[in-house]
Design an enzyme around this catalytic site. Structure first.
Site, PDB file in Angstrom:
ATOM      1  N   CYS A   1      15.431 -14.774  25.750  1.00  0.00           N
ATOM      2  CA  CYS A   1      16.560 -14.467  25.931  1.00  0.00           C
ATOM      3  C   CYS A   1      17.046 -13.290  26.803  1.00  0.00           C
ATOM      4  O   CYS A   1      18.073 -12.820  27.324  1.00  0.00           O
ATOM      5  CB  CYS A   1      17.403 -14.110  24.663  1.00  0.00           C
ATOM      6  SG  CYS A   1      17.261 -15.713  23.584  1.00  0.00           S
TER       7      CYS A   1
ATOM      8  N   HIS B   1      24.091 -10.770  25.971  1.00  0.00           N
ATOM      9  CA  HIS B   1      23.533 -12.143  25.683  1.00  0.00           C
ATOM     10  C   HIS B   1      24.239 -12.799  24.734  1.00  0.00           C
ATOM     11  O   HIS B   1      24.690 -12.151  23.988  1.00  0.00           O
ATOM     12  CB  HIS B   1      21.862 -11.980  25.590  1.00  0.00           C
ATOM     13  CG  HIS B   1      21.212 -13.115  24.799  1.00  0.00           C
ATOM     14  ND1 HIS B   1      21.140 -14.405  25.611  1.00  0.00           N
ATOM     15  CD2 HIS B   1      20.558 -13.620  23.503  1.00  0.00           C
ATOM     16  CE1 HIS B   1      20.948 -15.436  24.913  1.00  0.00           C
ATOM     17  NE2 HIS B   1      20.324 -14.785  23.733  1.00  0.00           N
TER      18      HIS B   1
ATOM     19  N   ASN C   1      23.902 -20.822  22.528  1.00  0.00           N
ATOM     20  CA  ASN C   1      23.139 -19.870  23.069  1.00  0.00           C
ATOM     21  C   ASN C   1      22.066 -20.489  23.992  1.00  0.00           C
ATOM     22  O   ASN C   1      21.594 -21.381  23.861  1.00  0.00           O
ATOM     23  CB  ASN C   1      21.929 -19.255  22.166  1.00  0.00           C
ATOM     24  CG  ASN C   1      20.982 -18.328  22.660  1.00  0.00           C
ATOM     25  OD1 ASN C   1      20.762 -18.237  23.579  1.00  0.00           O
ATOM     26  ND2 ASN C   1      20.196 -17.820  21.419  1.00  0.00           N
TER      27      ASN C   1
HETATM   28  O1  UT7 Z   1      18.526 -14.994  21.093  1.00  0.00           O
HETATM   29  C1  UT7 Z   1      18.062 -14.559  19.781  1.00  0.00           C
HETATM   30  C2  UT7 Z   1      18.071 -16.078  19.005  1.00  0.00           C
HETATM   31  N1  UT7 Z   1      18.351 -16.222  17.726  1.00  0.00           N
HETATM   32  C3  UT7 Z   1      19.249 -15.468  17.167  1.00  0.00           C
HETATM   33  O2  UT7 Z   1      19.989 -14.375  17.340  1.00  0.00           O
HETATM   34  C4  UT7 Z   1      19.579 -16.058  15.718  1.00  0.00           C
HETATM   35  C5  UT7 Z   1      20.010 -14.760  14.870  1.00  0.00           C
HETATM   36  N2  UT7 Z   1      20.098 -15.325  13.351  1.00  0.00           N
HETATM   37  C6  UT7 Z   1      21.449 -15.947  13.164  1.00  0.00           C
HETATM   38  O3  UT7 Z   1      22.171 -16.278  14.002  1.00  0.00           O
HETATM   39  C7  UT7 Z   1      21.366 -16.467  11.614  1.00  0.00           C
HETATM   40  O4  UT7 Z   1      20.398 -15.992  10.980  1.00  0.00           O
HETATM   41  C8  UT7 Z   1      21.713 -17.920  11.534  1.00  0.00           C
HETATM   42  C9  UT7 Z   1      22.970 -18.229  12.285  1.00  0.00           C
HETATM   43  C10 UT7 Z   1      20.639 -18.750  12.233  1.00  0.00           C
HETATM   44  C11 UT7 Z   1      21.597 -18.386  10.222  1.00  0.00           C
HETATM   45  O5  UT7 Z   1      22.736 -17.721   9.466  1.00  0.00           O
HETATM   46  P1  UT7 Z   1      22.550 -16.895   8.040  1.00  0.00           P
HETATM   47  O6  UT7 Z   1      23.810 -16.310   7.568  1.00  0.00           O
HETATM   48  O7  UT7 Z   1      21.397 -15.993   8.407  1.00  0.00           O
HETATM   49  O8  UT7 Z   1      22.214 -18.123   7.050  1.00  0.00           O
HETATM   50  P2  UT7 Z   1      20.698 -18.261   6.393  1.00  0.00           P
HETATM   51  O9  UT7 Z   1      19.601 -18.365   7.227  1.00  0.00           O
HETATM   52  O10 UT7 Z   1      20.472 -17.223   5.497  1.00  0.00           O
HETATM   53  O11 UT7 Z   1      20.773 -19.499   5.461  1.00  0.00           O
HETATM   54  C12 UT7 Z   1      22.032 -19.559   4.436  1.00  0.00           C
HETATM   55  C13 UT7 Z   1      22.224 -21.019   3.999  1.00  0.00           C
HETATM   56  C14 UT7 Z   1      20.789 -21.673   3.615  1.00  0.00           C
HETATM   57  O12 UT7 Z   1      21.036 -22.113   2.540  1.00  0.00           O
HETATM   58  P3  UT7 Z   1      20.866 -21.650   1.188  1.00  0.00           P
HETATM   59  O13 UT7 Z   1      19.282 -21.278   0.988  1.00  0.00           O
HETATM   60  O14 UT7 Z   1      21.804 -20.579   0.897  1.00  0.00           O
HETATM   61  O15 UT7 Z   1      21.090 -22.861   0.122  1.00  0.00           O
HETATM   62  C15 UT7 Z   1      20.345 -22.550   4.715  1.00  0.00           C
HETATM   63  O16 UT7 Z   1      19.583 -23.512   4.321  1.00  0.00           O
HETATM   64  O17 UT7 Z   1      22.603 -21.752   5.145  1.00  0.00           O
HETATM   65  C16 UT7 Z   1      21.754 -23.204   5.330  1.00  0.00           C
HETATM   66  N3  UT7 Z   1      21.569 -23.388   6.727  1.00  0.00           N
HETATM   67  C17 UT7 Z   1      22.452 -24.199   6.932  1.00  0.00           C
HETATM   68  N4  UT7 Z   1      23.602 -24.977   6.475  1.00  0.00           N
HETATM   69  C18 UT7 Z   1      24.471 -25.876   7.040  1.00  0.00           C
HETATM   70  C19 UT7 Z   1      20.826 -23.229   7.534  1.00  0.00           C
HETATM   71  N5  UT7 Z   1      21.180 -23.636   8.736  1.00  0.00           N
HETATM   72  C20 UT7 Z   1      22.256 -24.514   8.474  1.00  0.00           C
HETATM   73  C21 UT7 Z   1      23.040 -25.516   9.156  1.00  0.00           C
HETATM   74  N6  UT7 Z   1      24.033 -25.911   8.499  1.00  0.00           N
HETATM   75  N7  UT7 Z   1      22.951 -25.629  10.390  1.00  0.00           N
END
Ligand code: UT7
Length: 331
Positions: free
Chosen positions: A113, A258, A288
């Site tokens: 990125c 970014h 992204n």
């Molecule tokens: O350029 C750098 C690239 N990456 C980034 O910058 C990513 C940075 N991180 C993020 O943007 C966020 O961490 C995410 C958008 C990827 C995830 O959001 P979050 O609020 O951190 O969610 P989480 O990973 O803590 O997951 C929360 C829940 C989980 O379920 P449980 O355990 O609470 O039941 C996940 O399994 O959301 C679930 N989950 C989803 N649900 C629906 C994970 N992915 C998905 C999905 N759809 N696609």
């Protein structure tokens, strides 16, 4: 004093639009979850067989046209991508061939990125040193062919899209124009927080039937760790860049961040005391696009007339590595 200025800018996104509802047909997710957590509404996916260098070629042609230059005017190519056409040689070599120029140097940058910021820093240094006059810097990504569209990979698969952006950096002698300042950082301590194993040379062969059936061929991300570090490092970076250059937040016309997550950029805006409307975003439409995101955002805002010649802008990025960096540019 010679410095590098952006003489031409261009971008290209493939025509196929993939909405959040489209993804919800492939694995368990929802438009509401994706929009609330990331801001993303849709992204573009290239047709099968389209390569990273194909998107790059379109973006490069547009940047050259904007610069009123032809490919034969380019002295050097710097190509940023994490989704190269092949493991080797670098995709810059493929782009060079497609542009129909030969023998000029090409270099690939593998900084995810932050790839565009690393690349433009190198371009700026080469131009300041007098080594080259016109450098084509490209960020291009085909993510869609390397995402795990199952429940296992849904956290990553919803985030990424395909795109390319390109800029022609040219030597200029005007003191207060072009690239005024850059800074780059990395912390390999967190290399595994966002990574992809495929070409793991500690294994022989790199790929086996087992690895193809397993999860090594897909990107892995510890989303929460990436999110937390992204906000902290980017806020530090904004403060440090402004302080080093004796600038107040209100002297920056636009921040070009970014596009990883709309919530990250909103938090960074708030903690940096920069009004959110000065943080430009287009993640809603493209997701992204890694190394392409900054030139794509620049190009859109330049062509719409929002970004005007003479504006002081701050480019910032954070991503896998971890890597992060900033650039101050007088547009
Ligand atoms: O350029 C750098 C690239 N990456 C980034 O910058 C990513 C940075 N991180 C993020 O943007 C966020 O961490 C995410 C958008 C990827 C995830 O959001 P979050 O609020 O951190 O969610 P989480 O990973 O803590 O997951 C929360 C829940 C989980 O379920 P449980 O355990 O609470 O039941 C996940 O399994 O959301 C679930 N989950 C989803 N649900 C629906 C994970 N992915 C998905 C999905 N759809 N696609």
């Amino acid at each position: 004093m010679i410095r590098a200025t952006i003489r031409g800018i261009g971008s290209y996104v493939p025509p196929k639009v993939v909405t959040n509802d489209d993804l919800a047909k492939l694995f368990t997710t929802s438009n509401e979850w994706i929009q609330t957590r990331t801001g993303i509404e849709e992204r573009r996916f290239a047709d099968e067989g389209t390569l990273c260098s194909d998107l790059a070629l379109e973006a490069s042609r547009r940047a050259l046209e904007d610069a009123a230059m032809s490919a034969s005017d380019v002295d050097f190519i710097i190509f940023a991508t994490l989704s190269p056409d092949h493991h080797f040689p670098g995709t810059g070599c493929y782009l060079q061939k497609k542009l129909g120029v030969r023998h000029i140097g090409c270099m690939d940058v593998r900084n995810q990125c932050t790839g565009f910021l690393y690349s433009m820093t190198v371009a700026d240094a080469l131009i300041r040193a007098g080594t080259y006059k016109n450098i084509l810097v490209v960020g291009s990504e085909i993510h869609s062919s390397a995402l795990d569209f199952s429940d296992r990979g849904r956290d990553v698969a919803v985030l990424f899209g395909d795109a390319a952006g390109a800029a022609v950096f040219t030597a200029c002698e005007t003191l207060d124009q072009g690239v005024l300042y850059t800074e780059l950082h990395a912390d390999g301590e967190f290399a595994k927080a966002l990574h992809m194993d495929v070409w793991d040379i500690s294994r022989k062969p790199y790929l086996s039937q087992e690895s193809i059936g397993g999860k090594e061929i897909w990107p892995h991300m510890d989303g929460r760790t990436v999110f937390k570090h992204a906000v902290t490092r980017l806020v530090e970076l904004v403060h440090h860049t402004l302080k080093k250059n004796g600038l107040r937040p209100d002297e920056i016309k636009y921040v070009i961040p970014h596009q990883a997550n709309l919530r990250i950029n909103q938090m960074v805006a708030e903690k940096s005391n920069i009004p959110p409307e000065r943080f430009l975003n287009n993640i809603q439409k493209y997701g992204n696009t890694t190394a392409a995101s900054i030139p794509l955002l620049l190009d859109e805002n330049y062509r719409s007339g929002k970004l005007q010649r003479g504006d002081l802008i701050l480019l910032i990025a954070f991503g896998s590595g971890f890597t992060w960096g900033s650039a101050l540019v007088r547009w």
